[in-house]
Structure formats: C-alpha cells, structure tokens
Design a protein around this motif. Sequence first.
Motif, PDB file in Angstrom:
ATOM      1  N   ALA A  27       0.834  -1.203   0.000  1.00 35.56           N
ATOM      2  CA  ALA A  27       0.000   0.000   0.000  1.00 35.56           C
ATOM      3  C   ALA A  27       0.868   1.252   0.000  1.00 35.56           C
ATOM      4  N   SER A  28       1.953   1.206   0.742  1.00 35.06           N
ATOM      5  CA  SER A  28       2.877   2.337   0.790  1.00 35.06           C
ATOM      6  C   SER A  28       3.520   2.572  -0.581  1.00 35.06           C
ATOM      7  N   LEU A  29       3.911   1.493  -1.242  1.00 38.40           N
ATOM      8  CA  LEU A  29       4.491   1.602  -2.582  1.00 38.40           C
ATOM      9  C   LEU A  29       3.478   2.176  -3.568  1.00 38.40           C
ATOM     10  N   LEU A  30       2.253   1.646  -3.532  1.00 30.01           N
ATOM     11  CA  LEU A  30       1.229   2.106  -4.475  1.00 30.01           C
ATOM     12  C   LEU A  30       0.847   3.561  -4.243  1.00 30.01           C
ATOM     13  N   SER A  31       0.978   4.048  -3.020  1.00 27.01           N
ATOM     14  CA  SER A  31       0.636   5.442  -2.732  1.00 27.01           C
ATOM     15  C   SER A  31       1.604   6.429  -3.383  1.00 27.01           C
ATOM     16  N   VAL A  32       2.819   5.979  -3.693  1.00 33.10           N
ATOM     17  CA  VAL A  32       3.804   6.867  -4.320  1.00 33.10           C
ATOM     18  C   VAL A  32       4.090   6.487  -5.771  1.00 33.10           C
ATOM     19  N   TRP A  33       3.327   5.529  -6.304  1.00 37.00           N
ATOM     20  CA  TRP A  33       3.521   5.079  -7.687  1.00 37.00           C
ATOM     21  C   TRP A  33       3.205   6.225  -8.638  1.00 37.00           C
ATOM     22  N   PRO A  34       4.068   6.511  -9.608  1.00 33.92           N
ATOM     23  CA  PRO A  34       3.816   7.604 -10.560  1.00 33.92           C
ATOM     24  C   PRO A  34       2.699   7.247 -11.554  1.00 33.92           C
ATOM     25  N   LYS A  35       1.473   7.572 -11.183  1.00 29.48           N
ATOM     26  CA  LYS A  35       0.299   7.193 -11.978  1.00 29.48           C
ATOM     27  C   LYS A  35       0.230   7.900 -13.327  1.00 29.48           C
ATOM     28  N   GLU A  36       0.862   9.055 -13.425  1.00 29.38           N
ATOM     29  CA  GLU A  36       0.799   9.828 -14.670  1.00 29.38           C
ATOM     30  C   GLU A  36       1.715   9.271 -15.765  1.00 29.38           C
ATOM     31  N   LEU A  37       2.587   8.340 -15.397  1.00 34.54           N
ATOM     32  CA  LEU A  37       3.512   7.765 -16.367  1.00 34.54           C
ATOM     33  C   LEU A  37       3.077   6.360 -16.747  1.00 34.54           C
ATOM     34  N   GLU A  38       3.060   6.095 -18.022  1.00 33.96           N
ATOM     35  CA  GLU A  38       2.628   4.793 -18.515  1.00 33.96           C
ATOM     36  C   GLU A  38       3.726   3.750 -18.314  1.00 33.96           C
ATOM     37  N   CYS A  39       3.312   2.580 -17.829  1.00 31.22           N
ATOM     38  CA  CYS A  39       4.241   1.474 -17.679  1.00 31.22           C
ATOM     39  C   CYS A  39       3.462   0.166 -17.712  1.00 31.22           C
ATOM     40  N   GLN A  40       4.162  -0.886 -18.024  1.00 31.44           N
ATOM     41  CA  GLN A  40       3.595  -2.234 -18.019  1.00 31.44           C
ATOM     42  C   GLN A  40       4.271  -2.975 -16.866  1.00 31.44           C
ATOM     43  N   THR A  41       3.542  -3.219 -15.798  1.00 33.88           N
ATOM     44  CA  THR A  41       4.115  -3.885 -14.634  1.00 33.88           C
ATOM     45  C   THR A  41       4.144  -5.385 -14.864  1.00 33.88           C
ATOM     46  N   ASP A  60      12.301   6.001 -22.406  1.00 35.10           N
ATOM     47  CA  ASP A  60      13.243   6.521 -21.419  1.00 35.10           C
ATOM     48  C   ASP A  60      12.736   6.227 -20.005  1.00 35.10           C
ATOM     49  N   ALA A  61      13.538   5.560 -19.199  1.00 39.14           N
ATOM     50  CA  ALA A  61      13.131   5.189 -17.835  1.00 39.14           C
ATOM     51  C   ALA A  61      13.372   6.304 -16.821  1.00 39.14           C
ATOM     52  N   ARG A  62      14.123   7.334 -17.196  1.00 38.03           N
ATOM     53  CA  ARG A  62      14.461   8.385 -16.228  1.00 38.03           C
ATOM     54  C   ARG A  62      13.246   9.082 -15.615  1.00 38.03           C
ATOM     55  N   PRO A  63      12.209   9.431 -16.401  1.00 40.75           N
ATOM     56  CA  PRO A  63      11.054  10.065 -15.752  1.00 40.75           C
ATOM     57  C   PRO A  63      10.387   9.173 -14.704  1.00 40.75           C
ATOM     58  N   PHE A  64      10.294   7.894 -14.983  1.00 37.43           N
ATOM     59  CA  PHE A  64       9.690   6.976 -14.013  1.00 37.43           C
ATOM     60  C   PHE A  64      10.556   6.890 -12.763  1.00 37.43           C
ATOM     61  N   LEU A  65      11.858   6.722 -12.942  1.00 42.97           N
ATOM     62  CA  LEU A  65      12.764   6.618 -11.792  1.00 42.97           C
ATOM     63  C   LEU A  65      12.757   7.894 -10.961  1.00 42.97           C
ATOM     64  N   SER A  66      12.659   9.043 -11.612  1.00 41.17           N
ATOM     65  CA  SER A  66      12.618  10.310 -10.889  1.00 41.17           C
ATOM     66  C   SER A  66      11.315  10.474 -10.121  1.00 41.17           C
ATOM     67  N   ALA A  67      10.213   9.995 -10.706  1.00 44.01           N
ATOM     68  CA  ALA A  67       8.903  10.163 -10.086  1.00 44.01           C
ATOM     69  C   ALA A  67       8.645   9.165  -8.961  1.00 44.01           C
ATOM     70  N   LEU A  68       9.245   7.996  -9.020  1.00 42.58           N
ATOM     71  CA  LEU A  68       9.021   6.974  -7.993  1.00 42.58           C
ATOM     72  C   LEU A  68       9.796   7.348  -6.739  1.00 42.58           C
ATOM     73  N   LYS A  69       9.073   7.575  -5.677  1.00 42.78           N
ATOM     74  CA  LYS A  69       9.697   7.872  -4.390  1.00 42.78           C
ATOM     75  C   LYS A  69       9.468   6.652  -3.502  1.00 42.78           C
ATOM     76  N   ALA A  70      10.507   5.892  -3.267  1.00 45.25           N
ATOM     77  CA  ALA A  70      10.384   4.634  -2.523  1.00 45.25           C
ATOM     78  C   ALA A  70       9.925   4.904  -1.097  1.00 45.25           C
ATOM     79  N   PRO A  71       8.807   4.311  -0.694  1.00 46.54           N
ATOM     80  CA  PRO A  71       8.296   4.510   0.660  1.00 46.54           C
ATOM     81  C   PRO A  71       9.071   3.717   1.694  1.00 46.54           C
ATOM     82  N   ARG A  72       9.446   4.369   2.772  1.00 50.51           N
ATOM     83  CA  ARG A  72      10.140   3.714   3.884  1.00 50.51           C
ATOM     84  C   ARG A  72      11.243   2.789   3.419  1.00 50.51           C
TER      85      ARG A  72
END
Length: 101
Positions: A27-41, A60-72
């Motif tokens: 739940a913590s991970l999903l709360s910070v998931w960059p929803k505005e960026l398209e990805c195939q999990t 380019d993976a950089r926008p996703f990596l920049s937007a993902l803020k790892a929780p705890r």
Amino acid sequence: MELDRLRLAPRAVTKSPTSPDAATALASLLSVWPKELECQTESVVVGPTSMTLSLTVAKDARPFLSALKAPRAGPSTSRRLTATSDGSRLHLVLHRKEARS
C-alpha cells in the motif's frame, strides 16, 4: 507422573521476530507510484526486507525513476535497465532502511 510434571512445568515462551506486513508495504508503494507515467508492470514482490519491481516503461526510464519515491526504503540497491523494442525494461530492488547493513 512424568507427563503430568511436563504438562505443569512452566514453558519458555519463544517470541518469534515479527516480519513487516506485506500489505502495508505494498500500500505504501502504491501510494507513491507515478500514476501519470505509462508502464507495463510485470511483477511486484514484497518481502520482509525488500521490494522487487519489474516493469517496462516507454523508451526513457528516467522520468519513471525520478517520479518513484520509494516509501520507507533506502535508495534502490539494485537497478537494472534493459532496452527493448517496446521501451525499457526496469528491474529495481528496494531495501528497507532498517534491513540494510
């Protein structure tokens, strides 16, 4: 008589270490998931000390990596990026701060 003695004898209570709740970590991970960026999990694995993510992002993976803020979690200790015809395949292992040595 021996069985009665063993039944009445005080037992040492061994408390097992509690492992973190996977649902809370997810739940913590999903709360910070960059929803505005398209990805195939492809997979998300939540363990007692780390989370492992495998996904494909557009070129380019950089926008996703920049937007993902790892929780705890501390910084990703393992980051693997592979170019594919569909974009970039990203494999991240995020460790909990208290689990790192």
